[in-house]
Design an enzyme around this catalytic site. Structure first.
Site, PDB file in Angstrom:
ATOM      1  N   ALA A 233     108.885 -29.048 -37.246  1.00 45.90           N
ATOM      2  CA  ALA A 233     108.537 -28.551 -35.906  1.00 45.90           C
ATOM      3  C   ALA A 233     109.653 -28.721 -34.877  1.00 45.90           C
ATOM      4  O   ALA A 233     109.790 -27.916 -33.959  1.00 45.90           O
ATOM      5  CB  ALA A 233     107.264 -29.242 -35.412  1.00 45.90           C
ATOM      6  N   GLY A 236     109.613 -27.771 -31.066  1.00 45.29           N
ATOM      7  CA  GLY A 236     108.362 -27.039 -31.095  1.00 45.29           C
ATOM      8  C   GLY A 236     108.263 -25.662 -30.479  1.00 45.29           C
ATOM      9  O   GLY A 236     107.162 -25.226 -30.138  1.00 45.29           O
ATOM     10  N   CYS A 354     117.743 -19.899 -39.189  1.00 46.72           N
ATOM     11  CA  CYS A 354     118.547 -19.154 -38.214  1.00 46.72           C
ATOM     12  C   CYS A 354     119.961 -19.015 -38.765  1.00 46.72           C
ATOM     13  O   CYS A 354     120.942 -19.265 -38.089  1.00 46.72           O
ATOM     14  CB  CYS A 354     118.519 -19.802 -36.833  1.00 46.72           C
ATOM     15  SG  CYS A 354     119.010 -21.530 -36.825  1.00 46.72           S
TER      16      CYS A 354
END
Length: 406
Positions: A233, A236, A354
């Protein structure tokens, strides 16, 4: 358009902290902007943007200036002089900038711009890796797109407002935004602005989140009432997006190795009015085992090289090492194998990074599907996003479904 001594001195101090003391650019910039309360928005903009620009083009400017690391103070001034000449600033008659060879700087720039690794200002190994993984043509376009300044994208918090209402609120503050086609929760700023100072931000009406990152929660197909686990997470951004898509109904478990990140997420969740989130620190394998086959949806936003977000983190070009990428691939494979066990039969899993490297993306998923646990999953679809095609971050996401038991 002239250079102001106090702003330039702050820039030089900041570059020293980033290049010579290994500090992170975003932290250094944040500190620099607090230096003088009398600075107006254009002063702050100059400091922030100049630091980031010089970090982004470090290799190119070094070559033009003829300096090598570690840089002493004079060498930092020479790098700054290259930036100033190429940006068209008249060079003031300060002692540190005496004898700046303007014509020579422009000539060197033209010469070096013919070589990709110089023009795009990246280490040799990164250039070689990009070509190897994406091919010459795609890599050339991608690394050029990664060197453009990132736009500011907001994600509207639908637990509290709509994008039409938020757009109107920001318009009253002279912050103009545009809707983004096919992205229901996104607003794009027409011009950069410090949105974190607005009451709208403090009241939790939006978060800043890149358009590519905003696609992940919807890709996972989360619904109100489900049990959803975000296994990596962090602070977040995606967790909060999922909470809003779930309309605060159901259970959302946010997990991370670092307590400090989950503390940050707690503060953000409070501001967002997201109260269906539970927080669990992964401090032993038991934390994962307890959840085996319990979740309808699982997000693995895996640790990665970050080679899709260089426009946002230009100092990563200098901090990243090839060994890190080799190691992170092993971590990705382990994380995928371990955390996928949380998905219940019939449930869904998204693996996201990413990065734009196939070895961190498609190849990881392909390998996973051959493992013991991977054989119980079906590949549904994947999306790879390149900065050159969208103008946003480079991203990858794959959707897998766990087979219903026979």
């Amino acid at each position: 358009m002239r250079l102001h001594r106090n702003l330039v001195y702050t820039t030089i101090d900041s570059l020293n902290a980033i290049f010579n003391e290994g500090e992170y650019a975003d932290k250094v910039v944040a500190r620099a902007l607090k230096k003088d309360k009398r600075w107006g928005s254009s002063d702050r903009k100059f400091v922030a943007e100049t630091i980031y620009e010089i970090v982004r083009w470090k290799r190119l400017y070094m070559e033009i200036a003829g300096v090598k690391e570690p840089f002493d103070r004079d060498q930092l001034w020479r790098i700054f002089a290259v930036w100033a000449v190429l940006r068209g600033y008249p060079i003031p008659d300060w002692r540190q900038l005496e004898g700046t060879p303007e014509r020579k700087i422009k000539g060197r720039f033209d010469e070096l711009s013919k070589i990709r690794k110089m023009r795009e200002s990246i280490p040799d190994w990164m250039d070689e890796l990009g070509v190897k993984e994406l091919g010459e043509e795609v890599w050339t376009k991608e690394i050029a797109a990664q060197n453009k300044q990132a736009q500011v994208i907001l994600r509207v918090n639908t637990l509290k407002t709509t994008k039409e209402k938020l757009r109107a609120i920001l318009m009253d503050l002279n912050i103009e935004t545009e809707f983004l086609k096919d992205q229901p929760d996104a607003l794009v700023l027409k011009e950069r602005a410090n949105v974190f100072l607005t009451d709208a931000f403090k009241e939790g009406l939006f978060e800043v989140q890149d358009a590519s990152s905003q696609l992940v929660a919807a890709f996972l197909d989360v619904q109100p009432g489900m049990r959803v686990v975000d296994t990596c997470a962090g602070a977040g951004g995606k967790t909060l997006h999922m909470a809003s898509l779930m309309q605060n109904k159901g259970q959302l478990i946010a997990m991370d190795l670092y307590e400090s990140k989950l503390k940050q997420l707690k503060l953000r969740a409070k501001r967002n009015g997201a109260f269906n989130i539970e927080y669990r620190i992964i401090d032993s394998t038991k934390v994962i085992k307890k959840l085996h086959e319990k979740a309808d949806r699982v997000l693995i936003d895996a640790p990665c090289s970050g080679l899709g977000v260089l426009k946002r983190n230009p100092d990563a070009k200098w901090k990243l090492q090839p060994e890190f990428i080799d190691n992170i691939k092993k971590v990705q494979a382990e994380v995928l194998e371990n955390y996928s066990k949380i998905v219940k039969p019939g449930g869904k899993l998204v693996y996201a990074t990413c990065s734009v490297l196939p070895s961190e993306n498609q190849e990881q998923v392909k390998h996973f599907l051959t493992t013991e646990i991977g054989k119980s999953f079906t590949f549904v679809k994947d999306t790879k996003i390149l900065a050159q095609e969208t103008g946003f971050d480079g991203f990858y996401m794959a959707l897998l479904e766990r087979k219903k038991e026979a």
